[in-house]
Write a protein that holds these residues in place. Structure first.
Motif, PDB file in Angstrom:
ATOM      1  N   CYS A   5       2.103  10.036   2.405  1.00  0.00           N
ATOM      2  CA  CYS A   5       2.412   9.578   3.775  1.00  0.00           C
ATOM      3  C   CYS A   5       1.114   9.443   4.571  1.00  0.00           C
ATOM      4  O   CYS A   5       0.889  10.103   5.576  1.00  0.00           O
ATOM      5  CB  CYS A   5       3.374  10.542   4.466  1.00  0.00           C
ATOM      6  SG  CYS A   5       4.094   9.816   5.950  1.00  0.00           S
ATOM      7  N   CYS A  47       5.773   4.565   1.179  1.00  0.00           N
ATOM      8  CA  CYS A  47       7.189   4.954   1.225  1.00  0.00           C
ATOM      9  C   CYS A  47       7.893   4.707  -0.107  1.00  0.00           C
ATOM     10  O   CYS A  47       8.788   5.457  -0.483  1.00  0.00           O
ATOM     11  CB  CYS A  47       7.896   4.200   2.337  1.00  0.00           C
ATOM     12  SG  CYS A  47       7.150   4.492   3.959  1.00  0.00           S
ATOM     13  N   CYS A 107       7.752   7.638  -2.236  1.00  0.00           N
ATOM     14  CA  CYS A 107       7.910   8.911  -1.521  1.00  0.00           C
ATOM     15  C   CYS A 107       9.180   9.648  -1.967  1.00  0.00           C
ATOM     16  O   CYS A 107      10.274   9.072  -1.957  1.00  0.00           O
ATOM     17  CB  CYS A 107       7.977   8.649  -0.020  1.00  0.00           C
ATOM     18  SG  CYS A 107       8.217  10.168   0.913  1.00  0.00           S
ATOM     19  N   CYS A 151      14.191   9.926   5.289  1.00  0.00           N
ATOM     20  CA  CYS A 151      13.165   9.649   6.307  1.00  0.00           C
ATOM     21  C   CYS A 151      13.547   8.442   7.161  1.00  0.00           C
ATOM     22  O   CYS A 151      13.841   7.369   6.640  1.00  0.00           O
ATOM     23  CB  CYS A 151      11.829   9.375   5.615  1.00  0.00           C
ATOM     24  SG  CYS A 151      10.538   8.856   6.762  1.00  0.00           S
TER      25      CYS A 151
HETATM   26  S1  SF4 Z   1       9.314   7.617   3.503  1.00  0.00           S
HETATM   27 FE1  SF4 Z   1       8.744   8.685   5.379  1.00  0.00          FE
HETATM   28  S2  SF4 Z   1       7.718  10.548   4.729  1.00  0.00           S
HETATM   29 FE2  SF4 Z   1       7.784   9.166   2.978  1.00  0.00          FE
HETATM   30  S3  SF4 Z   1       5.823   8.061   3.032  1.00  0.00           S
HETATM   31 FE3  SF4 Z   1       7.321   6.819   4.138  1.00  0.00          FE
HETATM   32  S4  SF4 Z   1       7.079   7.436   6.280  1.00  0.00           S
HETATM   33 FE4  SF4 Z   1       6.131   9.016   5.038  1.00  0.00          FE
END
Ligand code: SF4
Length: 218
Positions: free
Chosen positions: A195, A202, A205, A211
């Motif tokens: 992040c 994302c 992630c 999120c």
């Molecule tokens: S999904 Fe949310 S926590 Fe994961 S990298 Fe993207 S912004 Fe960051």
């Protein structure tokens, strides 16, 4: 920056923590090198507006030269300024480190206190620095609001606030006590690897489905 509380994130905070624990099993404490609470206090003051990496280059030599709280309290300020120069803002940091060391000698018997009220009474010590020391050295449940926590807690949708103290209080209501310190360290690891500030990854992630930012932008 995404704003707004995202209820799936709040409801699934336990799952988010488990996923982050799996992703970053080694992120168990601060990456700032230290051997005791005072060294961590000094390292955290040095880390302001700097990086842990840069601070870790300076502190081994620094702690060899200044071995005790008294050594810092009685230091020659100009010499200490040069010793920490590469971490930036070295004049202010020298004032804060020497001020904190002198206050510890004068008011706390040369010991770092293990409570927030006393810690933030020291020069240059705010809630973030105090929480780093309380979490890692005194094993208290703490939420450490650094630049990563500030950004990522917004992205996930765990807070509406931008003030670090308010973010801390919001997260303390959501994250179970026993997981608060570990959550803080996992978020730092997450902010450094996935992040990332300017381009969060994302798509890879592990907490994407919980999120807010990820659901709206990925
Ligand atoms: S999904 Fe949310 S926590 Fe994961 S990298 Fe993207 S912004 Fe960051």
């Amino acid at each position: 920056m995404s704003t707004g509380i995202f209820s799936p994130a709040v409801k699934n905070i336990d799952k988010i923590i488990i996923l982050l624990e799996k992703q970053y099993p080694d992120a168990l404490e601060t990456s700032l090198g230290h051997r005791d609470a005072f060294q961590l206090l000094v390292a955290t003051i040095l880390a302001a507006q700097s990086t842990d990496k840069l601070v870790n280059k300076v502190t081994p030599g620094l702690f060899r030269k200044y071995k005790t709280i008294h050594d810092f309290a009685d230091a020659d300020p100009e010499e200490l300024e040069q010793d920490i120069r590469t971490t930036g803002f070295f004049r202010n940091k020298t004032k804060n480190i020497m001020g904190a060391a002198r206050a510890l000698v004068k008011d706390f018997n040369g010991e770092v206190p293990g409570n927030m009220e006393d810690l933030i009474s020291l020069p240059g010590v705010g809630r973030k620095t105090a929480n780093v020391v309380l979490g890692d050295c005194f094993k208290k449940p703490v939420i450490i609001v650094d630049t990563h926590m500030k950004r990522i807690s917004h992205h996930i949708g765990l807070t509406l606030n931008t003030n670090p103290d308010k973010i801390e209080f919001d997260l303390k209501k959501i994250v179970p006590d026993a997981k608060q310190t570990v959550f803080s360290h996992k978020i730092v690891a997450h902010g450094r690897t996935i992040c990332i500030a300017r381009r969060p990854k994302c798509i890879i992630c592990p907490i994407l489905k919980y999120c807010k930012y990820g659901q709206e932008n990925a």
